[in-house]
Design a protein around this motif. Structure first.
Motif, PDB file in Angstrom:
ATOM      1  N   LEU A  60     -14.341  11.054 -23.612  1.00 15.59           N
ATOM      2  CA  LEU A  60     -14.494  11.182 -22.172  1.00 15.59           C
ATOM      3  C   LEU A  60     -13.167  10.907 -21.470  1.00 15.59           C
ATOM      4  N   ARG A  61     -12.447   9.907 -21.930  1.00 21.43           N
ATOM      5  CA  ARG A  61     -11.168   9.561 -21.308  1.00 21.43           C
ATOM      6  C   ARG A  61     -10.106  10.629 -21.529  1.00 21.43           C
ATOM      7  N   SER A  62     -10.109  11.205 -22.730  1.00 24.27           N
ATOM      8  CA  SER A  62      -9.076  12.183 -23.062  1.00 24.27           C
ATOM      9  C   SER A  62      -9.435  13.594 -22.624  1.00 24.27           C
ATOM     10  N   GLY A  63     -10.716  13.806 -22.323  1.00 23.00           N
ATOM     11  CA  GLY A  63     -11.164  15.155 -21.982  1.00 23.00           C
ATOM     12  C   GLY A  63     -11.360  16.040 -23.193  1.00 23.00           C
ATOM     13  N   ALA A  64     -11.322  15.441 -24.395  1.00 23.44           N
ATOM     14  CA  ALA A  64     -11.481  16.217 -25.620  1.00 23.44           C
ATOM     15  C   ALA A  64     -12.921  16.677 -25.783  1.00 23.44           C
ATOM     16  N   ALA A  65     -13.084  17.804 -26.441  1.00 24.75           N
ATOM     17  CA  ALA A  65     -14.422  18.339 -26.693  1.00 24.75           C
ATOM     18  C   ALA A  65     -15.139  17.479 -27.728  1.00 24.75           C
ATOM     19  N   ILE A  66     -16.476  17.521 -27.681  1.00 24.52           N
ATOM     20  CA  ILE A  66     -17.279  16.826 -28.684  1.00 24.52           C
ATOM     21  C   ILE A  66     -17.376  17.739 -29.904  1.00 24.52           C
ATOM     22  N   GLU A  67     -16.499  17.484 -30.864  1.00 23.72           N
ATOM     23  CA  GLU A  67     -16.456  18.332 -32.037  1.00 23.72           C
ATOM     24  C   GLU A  67     -17.386  17.790 -33.124  1.00 23.72           C
ATOM     25  N   GLU A  68     -17.503  18.517 -34.210  1.00 26.08           N
ATOM     26  CA  GLU A  68     -18.360  18.084 -35.317  1.00 26.08           C
ATOM     27  C   GLU A  68     -17.825  16.789 -35.907  1.00 26.08           C
ATOM     28  N   HIS A  69     -18.725  15.830 -36.047  1.00 25.61           N
ATOM     29  CA  HIS A  69     -18.326  14.518 -36.551  1.00 25.61           C
ATOM     30  C   HIS A  69     -19.562  13.847 -37.141  1.00 25.61           C
ATOM     31  N   ALA A  70     -19.407  13.208 -38.276  1.00 26.68           N
ATOM     32  CA  ALA A  70     -20.515  12.465 -38.892  1.00 26.68           C
ATOM     33  C   ALA A  70     -19.984  11.135 -39.396  1.00 26.68           C
ATOM     34  N   SER A  71     -20.648  10.072 -38.979  1.00 29.26           N
ATOM     35  CA  SER A  71     -20.270   8.730 -39.418  1.00 29.26           C
ATOM     36  C   SER A  71     -21.519   8.056 -39.973  1.00 29.26           C
ATOM     37  N   MET A  72     -21.467   7.653 -41.242  1.00 25.09           N
ATOM     38  CA  MET A  72     -22.644   7.128 -41.908  1.00 25.09           C
ATOM     39  C   MET A  72     -22.393   5.703 -42.389  1.00 25.09           C
ATOM     40  N   ALA A  73     -23.208   4.764 -41.902  1.00 23.99           N
ATOM     41  CA  ALA A  73     -23.047   3.357 -42.261  1.00 23.99           C
ATOM     42  C   ALA A  73     -23.854   3.022 -43.514  1.00 23.99           C
ATOM     43  N   ALA A  74     -23.305   2.158 -44.329  1.00 25.96           N
ATOM     44  CA  ALA A  74     -23.980   1.747 -45.558  1.00 25.96           C
ATOM     45  C   ALA A  74     -25.003   0.652 -45.279  1.00 25.96           C
ATOM     46  N   THR A  75     -25.982   0.557 -46.155  1.00 28.50           N
ATOM     47  CA  THR A  75     -27.032  -0.456 -46.073  1.00 28.50           C
ATOM     48  C   THR A  75     -26.796  -1.501 -47.154  1.00 28.50           C
ATOM     49  N   ARG A  76     -27.253  -2.727 -46.901  1.00 23.30           N
ATOM     50  CA  ARG A  76     -27.187  -3.723 -47.975  1.00 23.30           C
ATOM     51  C   ARG A  76     -28.569  -4.337 -48.178  1.00 23.30           C
ATOM     52  N   LEU A  77     -28.861  -4.654 -49.405  1.00 20.73           N
ATOM     53  CA  LEU A  77     -30.135  -5.268 -49.759  1.00 20.73           C
ATOM     54  C   LEU A  77     -29.988  -6.775 -49.641  1.00 20.73           C
ATOM     55  N   VAL A  78     -30.758  -7.377 -48.739  1.00 28.39           N
ATOM     56  CA  VAL A  78     -30.732  -8.831 -48.553  1.00 28.39           C
ATOM     57  C   VAL A  78     -31.804  -9.435 -49.439  1.00 28.39           C
ATOM     58  N   LEU A  79     -31.397 -10.175 -50.463  1.00 31.48           N
ATOM     59  CA  LEU A  79     -32.333 -10.727 -51.426  1.00 31.48           C
ATOM     60  C   LEU A  79     -32.868 -12.074 -50.969  1.00 31.48           C
ATOM     61  N   ARG A  80     -34.197 -12.122 -50.798  1.00 32.43           N
ATOM     62  CA  ARG A  80     -34.861 -13.392 -50.499  1.00 32.43           C
ATOM     63  C   ARG A  80     -36.004 -13.565 -51.509  1.00 32.43           C
ATOM     64  N   GLY A  81     -37.103 -14.124 -51.097  1.00 30.52           N
ATOM     65  CA  GLY A  81     -38.136 -14.432 -52.087  1.00 30.52           C
ATOM     66  C   GLY A  81     -39.266 -13.436 -52.238  1.00 30.52           C
ATOM     67  N   SER A  82     -39.427 -12.506 -51.297  1.00 27.64           N
ATOM     68  CA  SER A  82     -40.640 -11.696 -51.266  1.00 27.64           C
ATOM     69  C   SER A  82     -40.757 -10.649 -52.368  1.00 27.64           C
ATOM     70  N   ALA A  83     -39.628 -10.292 -53.006  1.00 27.68           N
ATOM     71  CA  ALA A  83     -39.684  -9.259 -54.045  1.00 27.68           C
ATOM     72  C   ALA A  83     -39.953  -9.859 -55.429  1.00 27.68           C
ATOM     73  N   GLY A  84     -39.899 -11.170 -55.542  1.00 25.55           N
ATOM     74  CA  GLY A  84     -40.269 -11.824 -56.779  1.00 25.55           C
ATOM     75  C   GLY A  84     -39.245 -11.730 -57.889  1.00 25.55           C
ATOM     76  N   ALA A  85     -39.661 -12.224 -59.044  1.00 25.53           N
ATOM     77  CA  ALA A  85     -38.782 -12.253 -60.213  1.00 25.53           C
ATOM     78  C   ALA A  85     -39.034 -11.042 -61.090  1.00 25.53           C
ATOM     79  N   ASP A  86     -38.186 -10.886 -62.074  1.00 20.68           N
ATOM     80  CA  ASP A  86     -38.270  -9.779 -63.018  1.00 20.68           C
ATOM     81  C   ASP A  86     -39.609  -9.790 -63.754  1.00 20.68           C
ATOM     82  N   ARG A  87     -40.283  -8.622 -63.790  1.00 25.44           N
ATOM     83  CA  ARG A  87     -41.576  -8.531 -64.465  1.00 25.44           C
ATOM     84  C   ARG A  87     -41.458  -7.928 -65.854  1.00 25.44           C
ATOM     85  N   LEU A  88     -40.288  -7.543 -66.271  1.00 27.76           N
ATOM     86  CA  LEU A  88     -40.137  -6.913 -67.590  1.00 27.76           C
ATOM     87  C   LEU A  88     -40.390  -7.913 -68.719  1.00 27.76           C
TER      88      LEU A  88
END
Length: 341
Positions: free
Chosen positions: A313-341
Motif C-alpha cells: 500500500l505504501r509503495s503502490g505496488a500491485a498485489i502479485e502472486e505470493h504464498a507464505s506458509m507457516a509450519a506447525t509444531r506438535l506440543v507434547l503433553r499428557g493426553s496422547a498417552g504412552a507408546d502402545r506397541l
C-alpha cells in the motif's frame, strides 16, 4: 461543502504554525512520497499538538484513500481468530493505519460487509474467505488491494498467508500411529474448505506413509466453527464399534467439543482414549493431563500478512502472486498417552 465545526482546527492553521504551504500539510499527512520523512514528522507533531483531525472524505474526493484496513473473519469465538485480530490491529497501529473488523461467516454477510468496506474506501483488506464467495463479493474485492489469510479461494487475491495444513495433520496423526494406534477418529472441516481438504489429506497421508490401511480410521467432516457439529461427531466416535483408541481434530472449535464430550461420557485421556487437539488455547495446557496439540504461530503469521500488505500500500505496488506458509509444531503433553506397541 459541509460547514466547519466550531473550534475545529484546519490544515491552514497547521500550515501557518509551521510556516509551510497548506498543500505541504495535506501531502505530509497523506504520506505522500514527495514529502521528506523529516517534514512529515514535523507536520504530524504539529497536527497532534493542535488537535487537527483530517477530513477523510475530502481527501478521498481528491483521489486519496482512507487509512483503514479491513479484516474479514468468519468467527471470533476462539483465541485462534482473536489472536489474528489483535496481531493485525497492532501491526496497523504501528504503521499509521486503523483496523476495521468484520465477522462474515456466510457468503451473504461476506458480500454485504465487503460492500461496506468498499464504500468506506478502505486502503486494503485481509480476508479469511468463505468457501464460495458470491460473484458480487469477488467483483468488489477485485477493485481493492486484498490478501487471503488461512483459507485460499480461486478467483480472489493471488497473495495468500496460511499454515501447512496437510503437514499439520500428518504430523499429529503420525504421532498417534507411532504410539501404536490404528483405530483413529478424525473430526475436521468439510472438503469445500481449502483448509479442510488439506488437513484430511494429511490425516490420510500419515497412514499411507506408515504402510497402513486407513480403513480402520473414521472420518467426520463438517462446518468447523459449528460447536453442534463437533459435539455430535465426537459423541458418534466415542460410541463407534469396534471402539476407536484415539481422536485427532482439525479445528479449534471441534477440539473444545471433543474435550466436553469426553467429560460428559466419563472417559479420560489417555486412559480410555488418546487425544491430539488442534490449536493451542490457553486452557489446553491445564485440561486433564494437558492436551497434546498442534500449535501454529498465528501471531507471527498475522503480522507477516499485515506488514506485507502495508508495504505494498505504501509503495503502490500491485498485489502479485505470493504464498507464505507457516509450519506447525506438535506440543507434547499428557493426553496422547504412552507408546502402545
Amino acid at each position: 461543502m459541509a460547514p466547519r465545526a466550531p473550534g475545529m482546527v484546519t490544515a491552514r492553521q497547521v500550515a501557518d504554525s509551521l510556516g509551510v504551504a497548506v498543500s505541504t500539510v495535506g501531502r505530509a499527512l497523506a504520506d505522500d512520497p514527495r514529502i521528506s520523512p523529516e517534514t512529515k514528522a514535523l507536520v504530524q507533531r504539529a497536527a497532534a499538538r493542535l488537535g487537527y483531525v483530517a477530513n477523510t472524505p475530502a481527501r478521498m474526493m481528491r483521489g486519496g484513500s482512507s487509512r483503514l484496513i479491513g479484516l474479514m473473519l468468519p468467527d471470533i469465538r476462539n483465541s485462534f481468530y482473536a489472536t489474528i485480530a489483535e496481531a493485525m490491529s497492532a501491526c496497523c497501529d504501528g504503521a499509521g493505519y486503523q483496523l476495521v473488523f468484520s465477522i462474515a461467516g456466510d457468503p451473504d454477510v461476506e458480500e454485504r460487509h465487503a460492500r461496506e468496506l468498499a464504500s468506506a474506501r478502505v486502503a486494503g483488506i485481509v480476508i479469511v474467505p468463505t468457501p464460495d464467495p458470491r460473484p458480487q463479493t469477488r467483483e468488489i474485492l477485485r477493485h481493492f488491494p486484498h490478501v487471503q489469510l488461512l483459507r485460499r479461494v480461486a478467483g480472489l487475491s493471488p497473495a495468500w498467508f496460511g499454515i501447512d495444513d496437510e503437514e499439520c495433520l500428518r504430523l499429529g496423526t503420525a504421532h498417534l500411529i507411532a504410539a501404536g494406534h490404528r483405530r483413529i477418529g478424525y473430526i475436521g472441516g468439510a472438503l469445500h474448505y481449502s483448509t479442510g481438504a488439506a488437513r484430511l489429506a494429511g490425516f490420510r497421508r500419515a497412514f499411507t506413509e506408515a504402510g497402513l490401511d486407513p480403513a480402520g480410521a473414521i472420518e467426520a467432516l463438517g462446518p468447523p466453527a459449528d460447536a453442534g457439529f463437533g459435539s455430535r461427531a465426537a459423541q458418534a466416535l466415542l460410541q463407534a464399534a469396534p471402539p476407536i483408541t484415539a481422536i485427532i481434530t482439525g479445528a479449534v472449535q471441534v477440539t473444545g467439543a471433543v474435550l466436553e464430550a469426553l467429560q460428559r461420557s466419563g472417559r479420560s485421556a489417555p486412559r480410555d482414549i488418546a487425544v491430539v487437539g488442534f490449536g493451542d488455547e490457553p486452557s489446553f495446557s491445564w485440561w486433564g493431563p494437558g492436551l497434546t496439540t498442534l500449535a501454529m504461530p498465528i501471531d507471527e503469521l498475522a503480522q507477516s500478512c499485515g506488514n506485507w500488505l502495508i508495504d505494498r500500500l505504501r509503495s503502490g505496488a500491485a498485489i502479485e502472486e505470493h504464498a507464505s506458509m507457516a509450519a506447525t509444531r506438535l506440543v507434547l503433553r499428557g493426553s496422547a498417552g504412552a507408546d502402545r506397541l
